[in-house]
Write a protein that holds these residues in place. Structure first.
Motif, PDB file in Angstrom:
ATOM      1  N   UNK A  93     119.186-101.753 -51.612  1.00  0.00           N
ATOM      2  CA  UNK A  93     119.539-101.519 -52.557  1.00  0.00           C
ATOM      3  C   UNK A  93     118.794-100.407 -53.532  1.00  0.00           C
ATOM      4  N   UNK A  94     116.995-101.172 -52.539  1.00  0.00           N
ATOM      5  CA  UNK A  94     116.217 -99.945 -52.763  1.00  0.00           C
ATOM      6  C   UNK A  94     116.177 -98.724 -53.309  1.00  0.00           C
ATOM      7  N   UNK A  95     115.969 -97.931 -54.086  1.00  0.00           N
ATOM      8  CA  UNK A  95     116.409 -96.254 -54.023  1.00  0.00           C
ATOM      9  C   UNK A  95     115.649 -95.591 -52.914  1.00  0.00           C
ATOM     10  N   UNK A  96     115.550 -94.391 -52.564  1.00  0.00           N
ATOM     11  CA  UNK A  96     114.577 -94.285 -51.065  1.00  0.00           C
ATOM     12  C   UNK A  96     114.769 -92.533 -51.731  1.00  0.00           C
ATOM     13  N   UNK A  97     113.392 -92.176 -51.576  1.00  0.00           N
ATOM     14  CA  UNK A  97     112.618 -91.085 -52.439  1.00  0.00           C
ATOM     15  C   UNK A  97     112.281 -90.693 -50.668  1.00  0.00           C
ATOM     16  N   UNK A  98     112.878 -89.148 -50.090  1.00  0.00           N
ATOM     17  CA  UNK A  98     112.538 -88.525 -48.864  1.00  0.00           C
ATOM     18  C   UNK A  98     112.731 -86.985 -48.804  1.00  0.00           C
ATOM     19  N   UNK A  99     112.424 -86.385 -47.997  1.00  0.00           N
ATOM     20  CA  UNK A  99     111.051 -86.906 -46.912  1.00  0.00           C
ATOM     21  C   UNK A  99     110.101 -86.089 -47.315  1.00  0.00           C
ATOM     22  N   UNK A 106     120.190 -88.916 -42.219  1.00  0.00           N
ATOM     23  CA  UNK A 106     120.567 -90.216 -42.739  1.00  0.00           C
ATOM     24  C   UNK A 106     120.764 -89.840 -44.729  1.00  0.00           C
ATOM     25  N   UNK A 107     121.091 -88.988 -44.664  1.00  0.00           N
ATOM     26  CA  UNK A 107     121.398 -88.192 -46.173  1.00  0.00           C
ATOM     27  C   UNK A 107     121.747 -90.093 -46.875  1.00  0.00           C
ATOM     28  N   UNK A 108     123.181 -90.734 -45.965  1.00  0.00           N
ATOM     29  CA  UNK A 108     123.382 -91.394 -46.917  1.00  0.00           C
ATOM     30  C   UNK A 108     122.295 -92.769 -47.416  1.00  0.00           C
ATOM     31  N   UNK A 109     121.482 -93.176 -46.816  1.00  0.00           N
ATOM     32  CA  UNK A 109     120.560 -93.571 -46.819  1.00  0.00           C
ATOM     33  C   UNK A 109     118.969 -93.157 -48.223  1.00  0.00           C
ATOM     34  N   UNK A 110     119.128 -92.095 -48.482  1.00  0.00           N
ATOM     35  CA  UNK A 110     118.308 -91.386 -49.279  1.00  0.00           C
ATOM     36  C   UNK A 110     119.318 -91.358 -50.656  1.00  0.00           C
ATOM     37  N   UNK A 111     118.170 -91.480 -51.571  1.00  0.00           N
ATOM     38  CA  UNK A 111     118.977 -91.299 -52.794  1.00  0.00           C
ATOM     39  C   UNK A 111     118.770 -90.690 -53.805  1.00  0.00           C
ATOM     40  N   UNK A 112     116.819 -89.794 -53.787  1.00  0.00           N
ATOM     41  CA  UNK A 112     116.401 -88.549 -53.661  1.00  0.00           C
ATOM     42  C   UNK A 112     115.730 -87.407 -52.530  1.00  0.00           C
ATOM     43  N   UNK A 113     116.269 -86.324 -52.615  1.00  0.00           N
ATOM     44  CA  UNK A 113     115.490 -85.511 -51.637  1.00  0.00           C
ATOM     45  C   UNK A 113     114.316 -85.034 -52.272  1.00  0.00           C
ATOM     46  N   UNK A 114     113.839 -85.030 -51.784  1.00  0.00           N
ATOM     47  CA  UNK A 114     111.842 -84.751 -52.251  1.00  0.00           C
ATOM     48  C   UNK A 114     111.075 -83.873 -51.265  1.00  0.00           C
ATOM     49  N   UNK A 115     110.611 -82.549 -52.110  1.00  0.00           N
ATOM     50  CA  UNK A 115     110.320 -81.737 -51.736  1.00  0.00           C
ATOM     51  C   UNK A 115     109.119 -81.498 -52.024  1.00  0.00           C
ATOM     52  N   UNK A 116     107.471 -80.470 -51.311  1.00  0.00           N
ATOM     53  CA  UNK A 116     106.709 -80.319 -52.139  1.00  0.00           C
ATOM     54  C   UNK A 116     106.345 -78.423 -51.868  1.00  0.00           C
ATOM     55  N   UNK A 117     105.662 -78.024 -52.960  1.00  0.00           N
ATOM     56  CA  UNK A 117     105.930 -76.401 -53.239  1.00  0.00           C
ATOM     57  C   UNK A 117     104.315 -76.072 -53.441  1.00  0.00           C
TER      58      UNK A 117
END
Length: 479
Positions: free
Chosen positions: A207-213, A231-242
């Protein structure tokens, strides 16, 4: 005769005093802004604002409640988010894993840093106390899923509600070019490593919340849709950089004019829209977990000056209007580049960027609504609006033009009694001091409170305000 000479002198003085106002009224181009009631994004989350630091900052003494000015500067922004990652996360190791035991990186360590449980405990205590959350990056550059699983386990069991999630690696879309993997590095290889980490973390701490990619660049835009499909089901929060601009080593670097240009704003909108569209089908929150003005540490004379305050205010509204859940501005505590908060010889202070963030915070109390702006083609003025609670409406006018002020005619969506205006202003484009919001600077103790706001008259759902060159105005309208 003397009386006539005196009257003439007084008249000339009076004319001289009034002439700037008269000249502005006669010469300022008119910008028509129509605010509608049409929502264009979800309500802005309470923890929308955040800061991003390199992973070794976890070992620093900054995250301690004894740093009262730093604490106050953070509390001015309400609940928020810390993110620890950056390039140096790939040379950051969890104490429980012997360095070099299982890693498969192809390059030497870059100033390795060891993170311990006491480091995480200190940061989590700090975050809990001020109502902020933590995104914790783990080392993917040196491939060691078990080390990541051990660190994640400690973070989950000790961080509690302060932990947003575990971010795996930093800008892995660049590994093939920066030496963390071979030149043949591709999505299939990345996905193998990513799933190995997720599997190890889940096995040790379900249940660890995963932040990616935590991608950043052109290849990352291509890989993100693939990762979400897989793998959307494994990701808790989508992160990106800009970062809209880049300071290449040895180059003169970008200018203040470039940072405030419509070209940069259009680039931001295009890429924010692409990211939001990719993520929308999966109903996951999307956060710009690392961002700022100029990649590569910022551009001295640009990122650390007043123009950065105007850029950051406009940028924050754009991110919110595209429906993202938040922003973490990257930096350290140093002068000379990007960083919203400075520290020098133990003294914390608000950097220029901080004022733009603070302006946005004052308006981030509702849902972004549609704004139509009719502006002369040679004038760089933008507008944003947020429909707040209790019938309030927040309208931000940002004049990014270096030469021309504007007379802004605001057409409002319904009847309001009056408005109150806070101005963001600075003594010069390259100023680092003397910047004010609402007529006041942030005090040495970190507190800020505006002077009495300017009253804005509303007549027949119309208000008129003047916005000088290189300034911004935030008007709160009341029913």
């Amino acid at each position: 005769m003397r009386f006539r000479q005196s009257s003439s002198w007084i008249g000339l003085l009076f004319t001289a005093l009034l002439w700037p106002l008269y000249a502005f009224a006669q010469s300022a181009p008119v910008v028509n802004v129509r605010v509608t009631q049409e929502p264009i994004a979800p309500a802005i989350p309470k923890d929308f604002l955040g800061l991003s630091y390199e992973a070794p900052a976890l070992t620093s003494p900054y995250f301690d409640l004894s740093n009262k000015v730093y604490v106050q500067l953070l509390r001015n922004l309400g609940p928020g988010s810390f993110r620890f990652g950056g390039n140096s996360v790939e040379s950051t190791f969890w104490l429980q894993a012997p360095i070099g035991a299982n890693q498969t990186a192809r390059r030497p360590l870059r100033r390795p840093t060891v993170i311990t449980g006491s480091d995480l405990d200190r940061v989590f205590r700090f975050a809990h106390a001020i109502g902020w959350h933590v995104i914790l990056g783990v080392n993917l550059g040196h491939f060691d899923p078990q080390m990541a699983a051990d660190e994640a386990h400690y973070a989950v069991t000790h961080g509690g509600s302060a932990l947003t999630g575990i971010e795996i690696g930093n800008e892995a879309d660049l590994y093939g070019g920066n030496g963390w993997r071979t030149r043949e590095w591709n999505y299939t290889q990345y996905h193998h490593d990513f799933t190995a980490y997720v599997g190890a973390i889940e096995q040790k701490t379900p249940g660890t919340p995963i932040v990616a990619p935590a991608f950043c660049c052109s290849q990352g835009y291509r890989w993100l849709p693939q990762l979400l499909r897989d793998d959307a089901s494994k990701i808790h929060l989508v992160s990106f950089h800009m970062y809209p601009l880049y300071h290449a080593p040895g180059s003169k670097g970008p200018t203040a004019e470039q940072l405030l240009s419509t070209k940069v704003a259009n680039w931001e909108d295009q890429h924010l829209q692409e990211l939001a569209s990719d993520v929308a089908p999966y109903h996951l929150p999307l956060r710009m977990a690392e961002t700022n003005s100029v990649a590569g540490g910022g551009m001295p004379g640009v990122s650390d000056t007043y123009v950065a305050a105007l850029w950051v205010a406009d940028y924050l509204f754009r991110v919110a209007e595209h429906g993202l859940s938040g922003v973490n501005f990257h930096g350290g505590f140093f002068r000379g580049g990007y960083s919203p908060i400075w520290e020098q010889n133990g003294v914390f202070s608000a950097a220029p960027e901080y004022y733009g963030i603070l302006l946005f915070h004052k308006a981030a109390q509702g849902r972004p609504v549609q704004v139509q702006v009719d502006v002369p083609s040679d004038l760089n003025v933008v507008a944003h609006a947020v429909a707040g609670s209790r019938g309030r409406l927040y309208v931000a006018i940002i004049n990014k033009d270096f030469q021309n002020g504007a007379e802004v005619h605001l057409q409002l969506p319904s009847s309001f009694r009056h408005g109150e205006m806070l101005r963001l202003s600075g003594p010069a484009a390259n100023a680092q001091e003397g910047i004010t919001l609402g007529g006041r600077t942030v005090s040495a103790d970190g507190t800020w409170s505006p002077a009495d706001p300017e009253r804005v008259k509303v007549s027949d759902r119309m208000a008129v305000v003047s916005v000088p060159a290189l300034s911004a105005a935030l008007i709160t309208f009341y029913k």
